[in-house]
Design an enzyme around this catalytic site. Sequence first.
Site, short mmCIF file in Angstrom:
data_model
loop_
_atom_site.label_atom_id
_atom_site.label_comp_id
_atom_site.label_asym_id
_atom_site.label_seq_id
_atom_site.Cartn_x
_atom_site.Cartn_y
_atom_site.Cartn_z
N LYS A 1 -9.55 1.46 -2.49
CA LYS A 1 -9.77 0.98 -1.12
C LYS A 1 -11.14 1.40 -0.61
O LYS A 1 -11.51 2.57 -0.66
CB LYS A 1 -8.67 1.53 -0.22
CG LYS A 1 -8.70 1.03 1.21
CD LYS A 1 -7.51 1.60 1.96
CE LYS A 1 -7.45 1.13 3.40
NZ LYS A 1 -6.27 1.70 4.10
N CYS B 1 -5.05 -3.16 2.88
CA CYS B 1 -4.80 -2.86 4.28
C CYS B 1 -6.01 -3.03 5.20
O CYS B 1 -6.40 -4.16 5.51
CB CYS B 1 -4.22 -1.45 4.40
SG CYS B 1 -3.35 -1.14 5.97
N GLU C 1 0.85 -1.19 0.00
CA GLU C 1 0.00 0.00 0.00
C GLU C 1 0.89 1.25 0.00
O GLU C 1 1.95 1.28 0.61
CB GLU C 1 -0.89 0.01 1.25
CG GLU C 1 -1.82 1.21 1.32
CD GLU C 1 -2.64 1.26 2.59
OE1 GLU C 1 -3.74 1.83 2.56
OE2 GLU C 1 -2.18 0.72 3.62
#
Length: 284
Positions: free
Chosen positions: A114, A155, A42
């Site tokens: 995300k 994440c 990330e």
Amino acid sequence: MTFKAAAIQMCSGVDPQKNAADMVRLVREAAAHGATYIQTPEMTGALQRDRKAMRDILRDETNDIIVSTARNLAGELGIHLHIGSTAIARDDGKIANRALLFAPGGRLVATYDKIHMFDVDLDNGESWRESSAYEPGVAARVADLPFGRLGFAICYDVRFPQLFRAEALVGAEILTVPAAFTRQTGEAHWEILLRARAIENGAFVIAAAQAGVHEDGRETFGHSMIVDPWGKVLASAGGTGEAVVLAEIDIDAVKAARVKIPNLRNAREFALDTVSDVAGGVAA
């Protein structure tokens, strides 16, 4: 079907050009060891806490140095190169925390923004408000690749098992979790969460991570790893500094795990009732 996968561990700083050069060096190393699918962490392009400074280096997808470098590198090395994520300027003026997957010819196969934003106050005094800078994505994504079906996450998404279950239910055999986990939360939960997502979905999990103390002052947990469908850690890195984590992936292991533990097909719809034992409450 067997292939070699690599998770690239980095300690990205505030300069996208230096980070791009570091990425190239590490990806070349992974490819030299035979990896044909390579994932970066990330925020490969930059970890920058200063919002104005981040805005100053921000580019759209067409002009981003990580995107252009990755496209060229995938084409040159003949690999699938998965940029775990980098910050991308959107047309509406907002910022996306975006993953990008490039095919061996350099073609962009898929992107994923995300979905879940890390908004939290930690007991060590750290405070994070990812939603104040980034626009969350609205769609999960899977990609059919020559070696298997791959599902995307980034994440904090790892804490939302429904995302991975949705991907597994449409056939994802490889689940990805590029990350920049904080040291505190990583020590407590990182490996447990990755192994859990692998076990409950009977899938490989590949997680490239940021590691160490960064130029902007934050500290990330590292421990990039590759986990098999039975929850076994096939390969992992330490908690600081760069690393190239490599593992042979036998995609047939997914089918074998799902035959032994057929929870994906055994799942049932159910109602949820609540009861109350509070004074005056009535069972529902």
